[in-house]
Design a protein around this motif. Structure first.
Motif, PDB file in Angstrom:
ATOM      1  N   SER A  71       0.826  -1.228   0.000  1.00 32.16           N
ATOM      2  CA  SER A  71       0.000   0.000   0.000  1.00 32.16           C
ATOM      3  C   SER A  71       0.854   1.270   0.000  1.00 32.16           C
ATOM      4  O   SER A  71       0.378   2.331  -0.388  1.00 32.16           O
ATOM      5  CB  SER A  71      -0.932   0.010   1.211  1.00 32.16           C
ATOM      6  N   LEU A  72       2.115   1.163   0.417  1.00 28.14           N
ATOM      7  CA  LEU A  72       2.960   2.353   0.557  1.00 28.14           C
ATOM      8  C   LEU A  72       3.195   3.081  -0.758  1.00 28.14           C
ATOM      9  O   LEU A  72       3.294   4.310  -0.796  1.00 28.14           O
ATOM     10  CB  LEU A  72       4.310   1.976   1.191  1.00 28.14           C
ATOM     11  N   LYS A  73       3.272   2.324  -1.858  1.00 23.88           N
ATOM     12  CA  LYS A  73       3.540   2.965  -3.158  1.00 23.88           C
ATOM     13  C   LYS A  73       2.405   3.888  -3.592  1.00 23.88           C
ATOM     14  O   LYS A  73       2.579   4.741  -4.477  1.00 23.88           O
ATOM     15  CB  LYS A  73       3.812   1.912  -4.228  1.00 23.88           C
ATOM     16  N   ASN A  74       1.233   3.748  -2.959  1.00 26.00           N
ATOM     17  CA  ASN A  74       0.084   4.599  -3.300  1.00 26.00           C
ATOM     18  C   ASN A  74      -0.062   5.805  -2.377  1.00 26.00           C
ATOM     19  O   ASN A  74      -1.001   6.592  -2.523  1.00 26.00           O
ATOM     20  CB  ASN A  74      -1.211   3.773  -3.253  1.00 26.00           C
ATOM     21  N   VAL A  75       0.858   5.935  -1.402  1.00 29.01           N
ATOM     22  CA  VAL A  75       0.773   7.068  -0.466  1.00 29.01           C
ATOM     23  C   VAL A  75       2.124   7.770  -0.357  1.00 29.01           C
ATOM     24  O   VAL A  75       2.489   8.257   0.702  1.00 29.01           O
ATOM     25  CB  VAL A  75       0.273   6.618   0.929  1.00 29.01           C
ATOM     26  N   ILE A  76       2.861   7.813  -1.453  1.00 32.48           N
ATOM     27  CA  ILE A  76       4.197   8.421  -1.447  1.00 32.48           C
ATOM     28  C   ILE A  76       4.131   9.882  -1.011  1.00 32.48           C
ATOM     29  O   ILE A  76       4.907  10.331  -0.169  1.00 32.48           O
ATOM     30  CB  ILE A  76       4.856   8.321  -2.848  1.00 32.48           C
ATOM     31  N   ALA A  77       3.191  10.644  -1.581  1.00 37.80           N
ATOM     32  CA  ALA A  77       3.098  12.082  -1.296  1.00 37.80           C
ATOM     33  C   ALA A  77       2.222  12.348  -0.075  1.00 37.80           C
ATOM     34  O   ALA A  77       1.326  11.566   0.256  1.00 37.80           O
ATOM     35  CB  ALA A  77       2.539  12.827  -2.499  1.00 37.80           C
ATOM     36  N   THR A  78       2.494  13.468   0.593  1.00 32.72           N
ATOM     37  CA  THR A  78       1.680  13.883   1.740  1.00 32.72           C
ATOM     38  C   THR A  78       0.212  13.997   1.330  1.00 32.72           C
ATOM     39  O   THR A  78      -0.106  14.517   0.258  1.00 32.72           O
ATOM     40  CB  THR A  78       2.175  15.232   2.282  1.00 32.72           C
ATOM     41  N   ASN A  79      -0.659  13.509   2.211  1.00 29.07           N
ATOM     42  CA  ASN A  79      -2.110  13.453   2.015  1.00 29.07           C
ATOM     43  C   ASN A  79      -2.528  12.394   0.997  1.00 29.07           C
ATOM     44  O   ASN A  79      -3.713  12.260   0.710  1.00 29.07           O
ATOM     45  CB  ASN A  79      -2.696  14.822   1.633  1.00 29.07           C
ATOM     46  N   LEU A 118      11.719  -3.025   5.079  1.00 27.91           N
ATOM     47  CA  LEU A 118      12.064  -1.856   5.896  1.00 27.91           C
ATOM     48  C   LEU A 118      12.344  -0.635   5.022  1.00 27.91           C
ATOM     49  O   LEU A 118      11.905   0.481   5.329  1.00 27.91           O
ATOM     50  CB  LEU A 118      13.286  -2.169   6.764  1.00 27.91           C
ATOM     51  N   ARG A 119      13.047  -0.845   3.912  1.00 27.07           N
ATOM     52  CA  ARG A 119      13.413   0.265   3.034  1.00 27.07           C
ATOM     53  C   ARG A 119      12.203   0.887   2.340  1.00 27.07           C
ATOM     54  O   ARG A 119      12.226   2.060   1.962  1.00 27.07           O
ATOM     55  CB  ARG A 119      14.416  -0.210   1.969  1.00 27.07           C
ATOM     56  N   ALA A 120      11.132   0.115   2.168  1.00 29.59           N
ATOM     57  CA  ALA A 120       9.945   0.608   1.465  1.00 29.59           C
ATOM     58  C   ALA A 120       9.353   1.838   2.141  1.00 29.59           C
ATOM     59  O   ALA A 120       8.797   2.722   1.477  1.00 29.59           O
ATOM     60  CB  ALA A 120       8.895  -0.502   1.375  1.00 29.59           C
ATOM     61  N   PHE A 121       9.498   1.927   3.473  1.00 33.09           N
ATOM     62  CA  PHE A 121       8.934   3.070   4.194  1.00 33.09           C
ATOM     63  C   PHE A 121       9.690   4.360   3.881  1.00 33.09           C
ATOM     64  O   PHE A 121       9.121   5.447   3.938  1.00 33.09           O
ATOM     65  CB  PHE A 121       8.945   2.787   5.697  1.00 33.09           C
ATOM     66  N   SER A 122      10.966   4.241   3.528  1.00 32.62           N
ATOM     67  CA  SER A 122      11.778   5.425   3.228  1.00 32.62           C
ATOM     68  C   SER A 122      11.467   6.013   1.856  1.00 32.62           C
ATOM     69  O   SER A 122      12.005   7.056   1.485  1.00 32.62           O
ATOM     70  CB  SER A 122      13.270   5.084   3.321  1.00 32.62           C
ATOM     71  N   ASP A 123      10.585   5.359   1.070  1.00 37.05           N
ATOM     72  CA  ASP A 123      10.176   5.907  -0.223  1.00 37.05           C
ATOM     73  C   ASP A 123       9.124   7.000  -0.069  1.00 37.05           C
ATOM     74  O   ASP A 123       8.870   7.763  -1.009  1.00 37.05           O
ATOM     75  CB  ASP A 123       9.612   4.794  -1.124  1.00 37.05           C
ATOM     76  N   LEU A 124       8.506   7.068   1.114  1.00 30.95           N
ATOM     77  CA  LEU A 124       7.493   8.100   1.339  1.00 30.95           C
ATOM     78  C   LEU A 124       8.141   9.474   1.392  1.00 30.95           C
ATOM     79  O   LEU A 124       9.347   9.598   1.600  1.00 30.95           O
ATOM     80  CB  LEU A 124       6.736   7.821   2.646  1.00 30.95           C
ATOM     81  N   LYS A 125       7.329  10.522   1.205  1.00 32.43           N
ATOM     82  CA  LYS A 125       7.850  11.887   1.182  1.00 32.43           C
ATOM     83  C   LYS A 125       7.168  12.744   2.257  1.00 32.43           C
ATOM     84  O   LYS A 125       5.967  12.602   2.507  1.00 32.43           O
ATOM     85  CB  LYS A 125       7.594  12.548  -0.186  1.00 32.43           C
ATOM     86  N   PHE A 126       7.977  13.635   2.878  1.00 33.59           N
ATOM     87  CA  PHE A 126       7.411  14.668   3.740  1.00 33.59           C
ATOM     88  C   PHE A 126       6.659  15.669   2.864  1.00 33.59           C
ATOM     89  O   PHE A 126       6.774  15.639   1.629  1.00 33.59           O
ATOM     90  CB  PHE A 126       8.524  15.395   4.497  1.00 33.59           C
ATOM     91  N   HIS A 127       5.934  16.604   3.489  1.00 30.43           N
ATOM     92  CA  HIS A 127       5.150  17.568   2.712  1.00 30.43           C
ATOM     93  C   HIS A 127       6.013  18.460   1.835  1.00 30.43           C
ATOM     94  O   HIS A 127       5.560  19.008   0.832  1.00 30.43           O
ATOM     95  CB  HIS A 127       4.259  18.418   3.627  1.00 30.43           C
ATOM     96  N   ASN A 128       7.303  18.625   2.197  1.00 36.20           N
ATOM     97  CA  ASN A 128       8.191  19.467   1.388  1.00 36.20           C
ATOM     98  C   ASN A 128       8.919  18.664   0.302  1.00 36.20           C
ATOM     99  O   ASN A 128       9.822  19.172  -0.356  1.00 36.20           O
ATOM    100  CB  ASN A 128       9.211  20.198   2.270  1.00 36.20           C
ATOM    101  N   GLY A 129       8.522  17.400   0.143  1.00 35.97           N
ATOM    102  CA  GLY A 129       9.097  16.590  -0.915  1.00 35.97           C
ATOM    103  C   GLY A 129      10.349  15.837  -0.527  1.00 35.97           C
ATOM    104  O   GLY A 129      10.841  14.996  -1.285  1.00 35.97           O
ATOM    105  N   LYS A 130      10.888  16.112   0.671  1.00 39.94           N
ATOM    106  CA  LYS A 130      12.079  15.387   1.118  1.00 39.94           C
ATOM    107  C   LYS A 130      11.706  13.956   1.509  1.00 39.94           C
ATOM    108  O   LYS A 130      10.574  13.702   1.947  1.00 39.94           O
ATOM    109  CB  LYS A 130      12.715  16.095   2.331  1.00 39.94           C
ATOM    110  N   PRO A 131      12.637  13.017   1.383  1.00 36.24           N
ATOM    111  CA  PRO A 131      12.346  11.636   1.778  1.00 36.24           C
ATOM    112  C   PRO A 131      11.908  11.565   3.243  1.00 36.24           C
ATOM    113  O   PRO A 131      12.511  12.211   4.104  1.00 36.24           O
ATOM    114  CB  PRO A 131      13.692  10.918   1.579  1.00 36.24           C
ATOM    115  N   MET A 132      10.853  10.802   3.506  1.00 35.88           N
ATOM    116  CA  MET A 132      10.364  10.648   4.872  1.00 35.88           C
ATOM    117  C   MET A 132      11.233   9.623   5.586  1.00 35.88           C
ATOM    118  O   MET A 132      10.947   8.430   5.598  1.00 35.88           O
ATOM    119  CB  MET A 132       8.891  10.237   4.891  1.00 35.88           C
TER     120      MET A 132
END
Length: 306
Positions: A185-193, A248-262
Motif C-alpha cells: 500500500s505504501l507505493k500509493n501514499v508516497i506524497a503527503t495526504n 524496511l526500506r519501502a517506508f523510506s520511499d514516502l515523502k514529507f510535505h516538502n518533498g524530502k524523503p520521509m
C-alpha cells in the motif's frame, strides 16, 4: 577543527531558524524552516513537560510488577479494510473501533483507534524508544483510547485516557508475508495526504503471536508528536517483529510535505524525570515435556530441607 565545525553548524542553525510547522530534524531546510524537536516545547507547552515520550529504557532499573499480567486481546483477529494515509509525518491507518485490550495492568478496557509507524533511513536506526541505548530500525504504535470515549481528543483530556502498544522491528533475512498488504500500500501514499484503501488485514497479523506478548515494559508518558499530551499509558513489548531489508526500506520511499524523503521520523528520547519504568513477569506458557520438567523441578525444590 572539530570545534570550528561545531561553531559553523551552530551558526547555520541560528541563520536558518524561523517560524513554521513542527517537523523532524531530517526534514529541516533553510528553504522550508520548521520547528525541529528541540523547539517543540517553545511552541507547544506540553512538549516541555515532565512526563514526555519516548524514553530510553534501562532494563536493570525496571521494577518487576506482578500486576502486569498478560493482556486480553479481543477482536484483534477481526479482518478489516481501512484507509492508509501519508499524514506528512508518518503513514497512519485508522481502524474500526472493534478491537480492544484489557488486563495487562490497565485499569479498564481500551479500544483501538489507529496505528502508525516511526522509522530511520533505509532500514537504519529509527525506533522512538530505545532499550539500553539500542535503537531498532522501526517502531509500531497501536493507539487505543478508553472504551467509553468516542474521539481521541476527549480521551486525551483524561490523564490515562490513551494506551499505546509499542512494538519494535528487527532486520530479518526472510520476507514477513503478513506485512505484504501494508508494504504494497505504501507505493500509493508516497506524497503527503496521499491515501489508499488497505486490503483486508487484522491487527493480530501485524504483531507477534499472543503467547509471545507476556514480556513488556510499562511507564506513564505522552504522545510523541505535538501537542505531546501527557495522557498515555505506554506498553513496549520485548519481542520484535521481523521484516527483511526490502520491507524496511519501502517506508523510506514516502515523502514529507516538502518533498524530502520521509526518513528519521522519530522524536529523540526524553528525560525520565524521576519516573519509574516497570516490567512484566514475562509469564512463559509451557506445554508437553517442558511443562513436565518444570513441574518436577518445582516438586524437587519443595522437597529440599530448609
Amino acid at each position: 577543527m572539530q570545534q570550528l565545525t561545531l561553531v559553523l553548524l551552530a551558526s547555520f542553525w541560528a541563520f536558518c531558524t524561523g517560524s513554521g510547522d513542527w517537523c523532524y530534524q531530517s526534514q529541516f531546510t533553510c528553504d522550508h524552516p520548521c520547528n525541529t524537536p528541540e523547539k517543540w516545547g517553545h511552541v507547544f507547552k506540553d512538549c516541555a513537560g515532565e512526563q514526555q515520550s519516548p524514553i530510553n529504557i534501562v532494563t536493570r532499573k525496571a521494577l518487576k510488577d506482578e500486576r502486569l499480567t498478560p493482556f486480553l486481546f479481543n477482536n484483534y483477529q477481526q479482518m478489516f479494510r481501512a484507509l492508509v494515509r501519508n499524514n506528512g509525518h508518518s503513514v497512519q491507518v485508522e481502524v474500526p473501533h472493534l478491537s480492544t485490550v484489557a488486563g495487562g495492568g490497565l485499569s479498564t478496557t481500551y479500544k483501538a483507534v489507529q496505528f502508525h509507524l516511526h522509522w530511520g533511513n533505509n532500514g537504519g536506526p529509527g525506533s522512538e524508544h530505545t532499550i539500553d541505548g539500542e535503537q531498532y530500525p522501526m517502531e509500531l504504535h497501536i493507539v487505543h483510547m478508553k472504551q467509553r470515549y468516542t474521539d481521541l481528543k476527549t480521551a486525551l483530556s483524561d490523564p490515562e485516557g490513551v494506551a499505546v502498544l509499542g512494538f519494535f522491528y528487527e532486520r530479518s533475512s526472510s520476507v514477513n508475508k503478513k506485512y505484504d498488504t501494508i508494504v504494497k500500500s505504501l507505493k500509493n501514499v508516497i506524497a503527503t495526504n496521499g491515501n489508499t484503501t488497505l486490503l483486508p488485514t487484522s491487527l493480530a497479523q501485524l504483531i507477534p503471536p499472543q503467547q509471545n506478548l507476556t514480556s513488556y515494559y510499562r511507564y506513564k508518558g505522552s504522545l510523541t508528536t505535538p501537542g505531546c499530551t501527557e495522557a498515555v499509558i505506554w506498553t513496549l513489548f520485548e519481542n520484535p517483529i521481523p521484516l527483511n531489508n526490502e520491507q524496511l526500506r519501502a517506508f523510506s520511499d514516502l515523502k514529507f510535505h516538502n518533498g524530502k524523503p520521509m526518513v528519521g521520523n522519530f522524536r529523540p528520547v526524553q528525560p525520565l524525570n524521576g519516573r519509574q519504568v516497570f516490567r512484566s513477569g514475562g509469564v512463559v506458557i509451557l506445554s508437553g515435556p517442558a511443562l513436565l520438567a518444570a513441574t518436577l523441578a518445582v516438586a524437587l525444590g519443595l522437597s529440599q530441607p530448609n
